[in-house]
Design an enzyme around this catalytic site. Sequence first.
Site: not given
Ligand code: GRF
Length: 217
Positions: A23, A25, A118, A120, A161, A190
């Site tokens: 988590g 992100n 989403n 990626h 995707d 990200e």
């Molecule tokens: C990220 O690399 C995202 O792009 C992918 O899964 C990962 C999630 O990482 N879909 P986090 O749980 O947000 O650290």
Amino acid sequence: MFFESVFPKGERMNLAVFVSGSGTNLQAIIDAVAGGKLSADIKLVLSSRPDAFALQRAEKHGIPAVYLSSKEFDSREKFIRAMLETLRRHQVDFIALAGYMRRVPPEVVQKFKNRITNIHPALLPAFGGKGMYGIRVHRAVIEYGCKVTGVTVHLVDEEYDHGPIVAQRCVPVLDDDTPETLAARVLEVEHQLYPEVLQLFAEGKVIVEGRRVKIAK
Ligand code: GRF
């Protein structure tokens, strides 16, 4: 409550973040809201795994956090009904997948058309699709010999995707990169890009025309 178009101007975004893992992100999104960079309220964090660290992050910030998995239901219909009911109860009108390792049921995709994104960790359509997740993506990028990789934020449709691309940002692949060093640099990007893109939705600036997504000035 069917959503046919992009998020409308002038509405406060009621966001759900779907997670399965660490988590980071989610944390970037929480921090962007707290810092006034993202005009949204995070109404819900939904995890497909009971032990996802993301759930603890949510709880720490007082955000409703639920574990919801098809494994806990004796039919697919009941699981989907529970997901829709959870989203309705928390008044969610936009969903950001952030490391969510399950396919979003088509019924939910339909109901939240153009309102699910989403992120990626590569430049789609390269290095995406089933089985392309986590460190595997970065290993494949390096093994192929790519000189650039990056981050893609896209709308979610019924295929992995695959939905229309909203934004991409490049990250160079360095000669001495390992999958781990590359993953770390991509993840930093990200954390910048995802809140920025969600803010574009929150401002009603995202226009979807078939596969082409445009950003209003
Ligand atoms: C990220 O690399 C995202 O792009 C992918 O899964 C990962 C999630 O990482 N879909 P986090 O749980 O947000 O650290």
